[in-house]
Design a protein around this motif. Sequence first.
Motif, PDB file in Angstrom:
ATOM      1  N   LEU B 152     -27.226 130.787   1.485  1.00 36.06           N
ATOM      2  CA  LEU B 152     -26.964 132.253   0.854  1.00 36.06           C
ATOM      3  C   LEU B 152     -28.188 132.321  -0.155  1.00 36.06           C
ATOM      4  CD1 LEU B 152     -24.607 134.296   0.697  1.00 36.06           C
ATOM      5  CD2 LEU B 152     -23.826 132.802  -1.280  1.00 36.06           C
ATOM      6  N   LEU B 153     -28.753 131.436  -0.974  1.00 36.20           N
ATOM      7  CA  LEU B 153     -29.493 131.596  -2.001  1.00 36.20           C
ATOM      8  C   LEU B 153     -31.247 132.189  -1.103  1.00 36.20           C
ATOM      9  CD1 LEU B 153     -30.553 131.539  -4.970  1.00 36.20           C
ATOM     10  CD2 LEU B 153     -31.414 129.341  -4.340  1.00 36.20           C
ATOM     11  N   PHE B 154     -31.360 131.535  -0.027  1.00 32.71           N
ATOM     12  CA  PHE B 154     -32.367 132.189   0.698  1.00 32.71           C
ATOM     13  C   PHE B 154     -32.296 133.565   1.188  1.00 32.71           C
ATOM     14  CE2 PHE B 154     -34.796 132.606   4.474  1.00 32.71           C
ATOM     15  CZ  PHE B 154     -36.138 132.244   4.459  1.00 32.71           C
ATOM     16  N   THR B 155     -31.216 133.969   1.450  1.00 31.98           N
ATOM     17  CA  THR B 155     -30.816 135.195   1.957  1.00 31.98           C
ATOM     18  C   THR B 155     -30.920 136.160   0.530  1.00 31.98           C
ATOM     19  OG1 THR B 155     -29.145 134.335   3.472  1.00 31.98           O
ATOM     20  CG2 THR B 155     -29.047 136.928   3.073  1.00 31.98           C
ATOM     21  N   VAL B 156     -30.493 135.863  -0.486  1.00 33.84           N
ATOM     22  CA  VAL B 156     -30.533 136.511  -1.640  1.00 33.84           C
ATOM     23  C   VAL B 156     -31.901 136.576  -1.996  1.00 33.84           C
ATOM     24  CG1 VAL B 156     -30.270 136.513  -4.078  1.00 33.84           C
ATOM     25  CG2 VAL B 156     -28.396 135.924  -2.739  1.00 33.84           C
ATOM     26  N   GLN B 157     -32.986 135.685  -1.948  1.00 38.20           N
ATOM     27  CA  GLN B 157     -34.249 135.920  -2.399  1.00 38.20           C
ATOM     28  C   GLN B 157     -34.820 136.702  -1.325  1.00 38.20           C
ATOM     29  OE1 GLN B 157     -36.130 131.928  -3.141  1.00 38.20           O
ATOM     30  NE2 GLN B 157     -37.793 132.956  -3.938  1.00 38.20           N
ATOM     31  N   ALA B 158     -34.680 136.615   0.009  1.00 33.99           N
ATOM     32  CA  ALA B 158     -35.400 137.330   1.110  1.00 33.99           C
ATOM     33  C   ALA B 158     -35.107 138.886   0.727  1.00 33.99           C
ATOM     34  CB  ALA B 158     -34.886 136.956   2.460  1.00 33.99           C
ATOM     35  N   ARG B 163     -39.907 141.801   2.023  1.00 31.95           N
ATOM     36  CA  ARG B 163     -41.110 141.864   2.743  1.00 31.95           C
ATOM     37  C   ARG B 163     -40.990 140.830   4.131  1.00 31.95           C
ATOM     38  NH1 ARG B 163     -45.160 139.303   0.332  1.00 31.95           N
ATOM     39  NH2 ARG B 163     -43.778 138.590  -1.415  1.00 31.95           N
ATOM     40  N   TRP B 164     -41.508 141.338   4.883  1.00 31.67           N
ATOM     41  CA  TRP B 164     -41.540 140.498   6.235  1.00 31.67           C
ATOM     42  C   TRP B 164     -42.503 139.392   5.964  1.00 31.67           C
ATOM     43  CZ3 TRP B 164     -37.399 140.654   9.496  1.00 31.67           C
ATOM     44  CH2 TRP B 164     -36.968 141.818   9.448  1.00 31.67           C
ATOM     45  N   GLU B 165     -43.372 139.727   5.278  1.00 38.71           N
ATOM     46  CA  GLU B 165     -44.583 138.578   5.206  1.00 38.71           C
ATOM     47  C   GLU B 165     -44.000 137.635   4.332  1.00 38.71           C
ATOM     48  OE1 GLU B 165     -44.763 141.804   3.932  1.00 38.71           O
ATOM     49  OE2 GLU B 165     -46.128 142.653   5.703  1.00 38.71           O
ATOM     50  N   TRP B 166     -43.008 137.733   3.544  1.00 32.93           N
ATOM     51  CA  TRP B 166     -42.597 136.467   2.575  1.00 32.93           C
ATOM     52  C   TRP B 166     -41.478 135.705   3.435  1.00 32.93           C
ATOM     53  CZ3 TRP B 166     -37.576 134.763   1.483  1.00 32.93           C
ATOM     54  CH2 TRP B 166     -37.597 133.730   0.216  1.00 32.93           C
ATOM     55  N   LEU B 167     -40.702 136.632   4.257  1.00 33.37           N
ATOM     56  CA  LEU B 167     -39.987 135.924   5.218  1.00 33.37           C
ATOM     57  C   LEU B 167     -40.442 135.110   6.186  1.00 33.37           C
ATOM     58  CD1 LEU B 167     -36.967 135.957   5.495  1.00 33.37           C
ATOM     59  CD2 LEU B 167     -36.867 137.726   7.225  1.00 33.37           C
ATOM     60  N   ILE B 173     -37.925 127.459   5.791  1.00 34.50           N
ATOM     61  CA  ILE B 173     -36.987 126.785   4.677  1.00 34.50           C
ATOM     62  C   ILE B 173     -35.388 126.622   5.406  1.00 34.50           C
ATOM     63  CG2 ILE B 173     -35.491 127.558   2.597  1.00 34.50           C
ATOM     64  CD1 ILE B 173     -38.196 128.316   1.539  1.00 34.50           C
ATOM     65  N   PRO B 174     -35.028 127.768   6.107  1.00 38.81           N
ATOM     66  CA  PRO B 174     -33.631 127.575   6.801  1.00 38.81           C
ATOM     67  C   PRO B 174     -33.487 126.362   7.802  1.00 38.81           C
ATOM     68  CG  PRO B 174     -34.299 129.850   6.724  1.00 38.81           C
ATOM     69  CD  PRO B 174     -35.577 129.093   6.391  1.00 38.81           C
ATOM     70  N   PHE B 175     -34.465 126.257   8.410  1.00 39.00           N
ATOM     71  CA  PHE B 175     -34.515 124.899   9.428  1.00 39.00           C
ATOM     72  C   PHE B 175     -34.650 123.689   8.707  1.00 39.00           C
ATOM     73  CE2 PHE B 175     -36.129 128.789  11.577  1.00 39.00           C
ATOM     74  CZ  PHE B 175     -35.264 128.814  12.712  1.00 39.00           C
ATOM     75  N   ALA B 176     -35.594 123.814   7.691  1.00 38.57           N
ATOM     76  CA  ALA B 176     -35.424 122.340   6.966  1.00 38.57           C
ATOM     77  C   ALA B 176     -34.135 122.167   6.128  1.00 38.57           C
ATOM     78  CB  ALA B 176     -36.682 122.601   5.732  1.00 38.57           C
ATOM     79  N   ALA B 177     -33.612 123.075   5.830  1.00 32.58           N
ATOM     80  CA  ALA B 177     -32.093 123.125   4.787  1.00 32.58           C
ATOM     81  C   ALA B 177     -31.124 122.538   5.942  1.00 32.58           C
ATOM     82  CB  ALA B 177     -31.872 124.454   4.372  1.00 32.58           C
TER      83      ALA B 177
END
Lengths: 320, 331
Positions: B152-158, B163-167, B173-177
């Motif tokens: 959820l935090l990752f989604t908020v930050q994204a 930006r697609w570049e940031w994503l 990160i989601p896979f590591a999480a």
Amino acid sequence: MDAPAPSPPPTDGSAPVVSLRGIGRDFGRVRALDGVTLDLPPGSVGLLGPNGAGKSTMLKILLGLLPPSRGEASVLGVDPVRDPRGVRRRVGYMPEVDAYITGLTGVESVSYAGVLSGLPRSAAMQRAHAVLHYVGLGEIRYRKVEEFSTGMRQRVRLAQALVHDPDLLFLDEPTNGLDPDGREEILEVIRDLSTRHGKRVVLCSHLLRDVERTCDHVVLLAAGRVARQGTMAEVRGGRKDFLRVRGRGESAGFEATLRAAGCSVARAGADLVVGVPGGAGTAPVFRAAAESGWDLRAVAPEEVSLEDVFVEAVASGNGA
Amino acid sequence: MPILEQGYEPYRGPVGGGRGNFLAIAGAALRRNRRWYAWVLLLLSLLFGSAKEYFLVLACYVPRALGFTDDNPFFTAFANHPNLYPDMMATQTFWALVMAITVGAGEIAEDLRTGALVFYLGRPLTRLDYVLGKVVSVSVAVLLVTLLPTLLLFTVQAVFEGRWEWLAEHAAIPFAALGYSLLVSLFASGFVLGVGAVARRRRWATVASAAVLLGLWFTALVVAPPTGWTGSGMEERRIKQALAEARTEEETKAALKRLSDSLDPIGSASERAEWRALAPDSTLAACGRDLFGTPVPSNFPWKRHWVLALGVPLALLGVLWRRVRAVEIVS
């Protein structure tokens, strides 16, 4: 993928339901089962034995929960070693000990058993209602199982064994902890399942009377071996019937008269336990009382214990 | 009540193969554990395990989104720090273990007490179904504490970054999480089910599991206390100063490195870091840092934390496996 309900077992009407060939099981140096070879016929079979006789071990082997040390077994034509789940899919097992899940109501508990046996959730729930009615728990099926009495839990276990409509039922001490009325009702259900609905039943019990009421055949296990097997009449053949007798006054003359008439007499507290020849009924007791002038007050059938049967089987040299 | 009133009806419907039996077992265990204190603990876990990182991320992005201020270097550094997610999950790990103890420690003991084990093993399912069902039931509780707030935090930050570049840059990160959450789930379920299986009462199983966890945690805390928790105001001021004074990219990186070292919930900067392995949450967090690509420095030639994180739960699940043996069927 769901499949249609299993068709009736491939065994024909006379083929053995359970077949054991030289089955043995050792626990370390203890030999729990020693080369048991037997065929359990269709219908209802009583499996009798004292603690340590090996009947629990046999049950575990038949359910595919314990591999035998040697020998082969077959349940409804399925090898419990190679396909244990296949066996349990077609067998309903009612354990002797309490077996419930806290927090579930009676109907949830039985429905859950159905789901674990492969029934779709909705079908399992419908089936749970039906079998709970059948075993006499219809009105209290929404109460939590941990609030049930011992007898009610016994019935829930029977309902759990029946929910997936198995071909064969393994019932381990099904009347334990029941009051006389409850016991009669459960025995009536077992008899009904066996005679009217074609269920094969293997009833483990130490109560000969339960087995007599419900079973056509009996297998006596002792020290890991088959001590006797056959129809109830065959197993009890030649045994005396026992009566519990109560009277007033000195009973020595009465006892002597009975012994002279071929009866056995043993003291059991204030009562006498009289063994009369098969088929003679109570006549020898009344005759002896009249002849000896003893004040006879009560005569009742004596509960025949498993121990009596075993003692006689061993004494007569018929044990394995 | 007259028995046999309704009569016995044979079943003619479909019968499944029972492949998903472990899910049914997990579902029943979860239903049994839907108690008020489990919900309270979940709230506490989210509050103490994730609230700080949510605050940092929101403090970085919300004022900017509302047009109140330009970049705040302090919050920006925190919100974009490579250790933001692994450290959040490190904090969550302790709470995940507490949650696992609350909902899972008594599961096997309760089944042993009520004979439910006999109920299960008399059905057409295997020991693996049973053990897997219990593991899944504990894992769901663990994932609620770890994976859900992290994603959820990752989604908020994204969304704030937009930006697609940031994503693309942070796609791992989601896979590591997910990987780390599964590791914590395995450890937590193995730990609570294995330790809990030696008892025959839910209460004692819970007490035993909690005593082992807290005993290890406090021992590690005393023997090798973490040195750089960011609760230290002085350290916080130093970092702020270093970031403010950074003029070049190298200086910024150095400041961020110092920040990384100070954010040390797993105690890797402790003088006796090897003793931190006593605390299960530190051991797991070290694995987490590996998964997130920011490994902790280690003086050991092999990844001891991985051996512990995988070996301990598997050994304890072995204990459980033996407890669920068929001999239990008839006592």
